[in-house]
Design a protein around this motif. Structure first.
Motif, short mmCIF file in Angstrom:
data_model
loop_
_atom_site.label_atom_id
_atom_site.label_comp_id
_atom_site.label_asym_id
_atom_site.label_seq_id
_atom_site.Cartn_x
_atom_site.Cartn_y
_atom_site.Cartn_z
N LEU A 85 65.81 -100.14 -60.73
CA LEU A 85 64.31 -100.19 -59.96
C LEU A 85 64.17 -99.88 -58.46
O LEU A 85 63.24 -99.11 -57.91
N TRP B 237 62.94 -96.57 -60.09
CA TRP B 237 61.68 -96.32 -60.58
C TRP B 237 60.71 -96.61 -59.53
O TRP B 237 59.70 -96.05 -59.22
N GLY C 123 65.29 -94.18 -66.81
CA GLY C 123 63.99 -93.38 -66.48
C GLY C 123 64.11 -92.09 -66.80
O GLY C 123 64.87 -91.46 -67.12
#
Length: 527
Positions: free
Chosen positions: A44, A50, A340
């Motif tokens: 993340l 992301w 992702g």
């Protein structure tokens, strides 16, 4: 004492590697949740994640560099000498961590990187933790034996505290001066070899080692000792690593079991679909090993499928954000999805291709030998049961999943032989409120067995009964009834001789479960 002589016979070097790999796995597996949490953070918040966040990304580095090695060292120490071993082991690894950093800093200072370069990166002391944790605990244990019973009354706490502190201090120095340079050298050599395979596009060759190693239970030392540390280092910088997929890809096992479902004969064909569900969805890969051992040439199919899966991930640049443990398609998909982009589709494609290639090659082999297999079946040969026995011997200890497969292969004959230690428990001395399924690892098939019994108790309308699963080492004496594989009951009794013990041959489908339900109902009626 429980008898495990049969699985341990022969194959001295192989058994030694198995035991070593199992020990490494015992240090890594309990800490997989921390690795997963770290993988989520990395996926993340690092620059290529992301949701890039420079502040939150600061958690990533200290976690992999300090926290994870300390957790692993503490777990290794606990395995050897309980909490006392965990404390000295966790402290000792700090010496290796800092010692390694000092060496890397000195190297970079003496060899300044080119403009724009970052120099030699820090080594994360996973291997150092797996050395120092158990070693420090063992040293502490031996020293405690020296003065056991010789300390004057009133001085026990003083001696215990200071002796552990001194051992932790000395072992930290050992880590700083001895373990750190050794581990740095090992990681340099191994990392260079893996890097060369990646750079030359030859990483798929690793399947020639990993797939046969899996069948003979020799892969844990490679997976937990090498691939996990290297993969974690890659994730810290790139957000993903292909190395986590070298062993965990469930495609080859699925392809082999599907081939047996279509082209197999007898018990192998009948049991393959159920084994495929356990392997692919549950992540218990060992259930397909006996099918490969029935015809060792089928390892060729596994290698072809594994290599195809690795090649697919290399071409697509896909990987996982953390280790997939167990190697279930759900775990693989979750770790792939964290990266992702199109990564999830690429990883799933690698699983499908690995399964398809394995299926095709295995189908050709099975079709070529089908006539001979039918003749052997007609003659009464039970190839699958023999292969299950061989797989158990290769593993070096009893296996819940394999015992279930053996029971299915014998069409219920073995299950009927399941019994409680010393006979079925007709009467419980006290109400049964806590039932525990215990096995070596405390997961896998024992968890499924607990789920089966939990559902049976619920359907019987019995309330207030807790059914859980743990490793035998974690039995704490509070259990009212303990369910174990028959080969492990003696060990379970050693940890809790107060409880009622039930021995089964098959955690997933034992006729003893109905007797247990009746026993629980009767014991709680007399409360």
């Amino acid at each position: 004492m429980t008898s495990t002589a049969t699985p341990r016979q022969g194959g001295g070097a192989r058994v030694a590697v198995q035991r070593f790999g199992t020990f490494l796995s015992g240090m890594i597996m309990p800490n997989i949740p921390a690795l997963i949490a770290w993988g989520i953070l990395t996926a993340l918040f690092i620059d290529v994640g992301w949701l890039p966040n420079a502040d939150l990304a600061q958690i990533v580095g200290p976690t992999i560099h300090f926290l994870l090695p300390i957790l692993i060292a503490g777990t290794g120490g606990r395995m050897v000498y309980d909490t006392r071993g965990a404390v000295v082991g966790a402290f000792a690894v700090m010496g290796a961590i800092v010692g390694s950093d000092v060496l890397i800093d000195a190297f970079n200072a003496a060899n300044p990187p080119a403009e724009g370069g970052s120099g030699l990166g820090y080594v994360h002391m996973f291997i150092g933790a797996m050395i120092l944790g158990p070693l420090s605990a063992w040293v502490m244990k031996q020293l405690d034996k020296l003065w056991d019973g010789k300390v004057k009354a009133g001085f026990e706490m003083l001696v215990n505290m200071f002796s552990a502190g001194i051992v932790a201090f000395v072992m930290a120095l050992v880590g700083f001066f001895a373990v750190a340079p050794i581990v740095n050298w090992i990681m340099s050599v191994v990392g260079g070899a893996v890097g060369w395979l990646v750079d030359t596009g030859l990483l798929w060759l690793a399947s020639f080692l990993i797939e046969p190693a899996k069948v003979f239970f020799l892969n844990n030392a490679i997976n937990h000792g090498v691939l996990t540390p290297l993969g974690s280092s890659e994730v810290a910088t790139d957000g993903q690593s292909i190395l986590f997929l070298l062993e965990a890809n469930p495609g080859p096992g699925l392809g082999l079991l599907l081939a047996f479902s279509v082209f197999g004969v007898g018990a192998a064909r009948a049991t393959a679909p159920g084994a495929a569900i356990i392997q692919f969805l549950g992540g218990i890969h060992e259930v397909y090993f006996p099918y490969a051992l029935m015809k060792p040439v089928l390892i060729v199919a596994l290698v072809a499928g594994g290599a195809s899966g690795v090649a697919t991930n290399m071409l697509l640049g896909t990987g996982l954000a953390g280790p997939a443990a167990p190697g279930s398609i759900f775990a693989v998909a979750t770790q792939a999805g964290l990266v992702g982009g199109g990564n999830l589709l690429g990883v799933l494609l690698s699983v499908v291709i690995a399964a398809a290639v394995t299926f095709v090659v295995a189908a050709v082999i099975l079709r070529a030998s089908r006539k001979r297999d039918l003749e052997r079946e007609a003659a009464g040969e039970d190839a699958l049961s023999a292969a299950v026995a061989q797989t158990t011997a290769n593993k070096g200890k009893a296996s819940d999943a394999l015992s279930g497969l053996a029971a299915s292969a014998s069409a219920g004959g073995a299950a009927a032989a399941a019994s409680t230690a010393g006979g079925a428990p007709a009467v419980a001395s006290a109400p049964i409120r806590k039932i525990v399924f215990a096995c070596d690892a405390g997961m896998g098939s024992s968890a499924m067995g607990a789920s089966v019994l939990r559902n049976k108790i619920k359907k019987a309308g019995i309330e207030g009964v807790e059914v859980t699963n743990v490793s035998i080492a974690n039995l704490d004496g509070s259990e009212d009834l303990v369910v174990t594989h028959q080969d492990l009951t003696a060990r379970a009794r050693h940890h809790n001789d107060r409880a009622t013990h039930v021995s089964v041959e098959n955690f997933m489908n034992s006729p003893k479960y109905d007797e247990v339900v009746s026993l629980v109902a009767e014991s709680n009626r007399t409360e």
